[in-house]
Motif scaffolding. Structure first.
Motif, mmCIF file in Angstrom:
data_model
loop_
_atom_site.group_PDB
_atom_site.id
_atom_site.type_symbol
_atom_site.label_atom_id
_atom_site.label_comp_id
_atom_site.label_asym_id
_atom_site.label_seq_id
_atom_site.Cartn_x
_atom_site.Cartn_y
_atom_site.Cartn_z
ATOM 1 N N MET A 47 78.259 15.857 -12.984
ATOM 2 C CA MET A 47 79.336 16.100 -13.864
ATOM 3 C C MET A 47 80.621 15.944 -13.398
ATOM 4 S SD MET A 47 78.160 17.069 -16.989
ATOM 5 C CE MET A 47 78.670 18.416 -17.708
ATOM 6 N N CYS A 73 83.129 19.122 -14.120
ATOM 7 C CA CYS A 73 82.740 20.225 -13.911
ATOM 8 C C CYS A 73 83.273 20.922 -12.568
ATOM 9 C CB CYS A 73 81.120 20.373 -13.604
ATOM 10 S SG CYS A 73 80.676 21.709 -13.161
ATOM 11 N N CYS A 84 80.877 21.508 -9.555
ATOM 12 C CA CYS A 84 80.435 20.284 -8.961
ATOM 13 C C CYS A 84 81.414 19.962 -8.127
ATOM 14 C CB CYS A 84 80.307 19.303 -10.160
ATOM 15 S SG CYS A 84 78.689 19.451 -10.944
ATOM 16 N N HIS A 90 74.109 19.902 -10.588
ATOM 17 C CA HIS A 90 74.555 20.447 -11.921
ATOM 18 C C HIS A 90 73.172 20.764 -12.880
ATOM 19 C CE1 HIS A 90 77.400 21.326 -15.121
ATOM 20 N NE2 HIS A 90 76.864 20.839 -15.939
ATOM 21 N N HIS A 144 78.255 25.740 -15.163
ATOM 22 C CA HIS A 144 77.303 25.197 -13.961
ATOM 23 C C HIS A 144 76.847 26.923 -13.469
ATOM 24 C CE1 HIS A 144 76.925 22.861 -10.230
ATOM 25 N NE2 HIS A 144 76.300 23.761 -10.170
HETATM 26 ZN ZN ZN Z 1 78.461 21.114 -12.408
#
Ligand code: ZN
Ligand code: AMP
Length: 113
Positions: free
Chosen positions: A1, A4, A7, A46, A97
């Motif tokens: 992602m 995110c 991430c 993710h 997440h």
């Molecule tokens: Zn993520």
């Protein structure tokens, strides 16, 4: 992602205070700690919420094993700590997440919600 934030932290694109890392998990200090020890433990891949964990995957176990290691690193394994997983809007999940909060270093409040 791409968007995110966790991430990006796992990739190192956003800095974090890393506490622990293994093949599938990454742990770092929460930026707004709610206790003297407040670490977030996340899967490197993710996964949005605890409801997205696959039944046939050991990721839940890997996250708990990582939490044990973090507890030892932060020296709260004997004094105790709390693991919290917020899920969805009623659960107060802000970052989509999956993450475990590991809280300790003081006697935590009795209320759970
Ligand atoms: Zn993520
Ligand atoms: P939750 O409400 O369970 O989604 O919790 C998200 C947590 O992520 C909060 O405790 C935030 O303080 C924490 N957080 C958000 N951005 C960062 C960041 N860049 N580094 C560390 N922790 C963060």
């Amino acid at each position: 992602m791409d968007e995110c934030i966790f991430c990006k932290i796992v990739k190192g694109d956003i800095p974090s205070a890393k506490v622990y890392e293994d093949e599938r998990t990454f742990a770092f200090d929460d930026i707004q700690p709610m206790a003297p020890v407040h670490v977030l433990i996340v899967p490197k891949g993710h996964v949005e919420t605890v409801m997205d964990l696959a039944e046939d995957d050991d990721l839940a176990k890997d996250l708990l094993t990582a939490a044990q290691k973090v507890a030892r690193i932060k020296k709260v394994d004997r004094s105790g700590f709390r693991l919290v997983v917020n899920c969805g809007s009623d659960g107060g999940q802000i970052v989509s997440h999956l993450h475990l909060h590991l809280l300790g270093g003081k006697k935590l409040a009795d209320e759970m919600g």
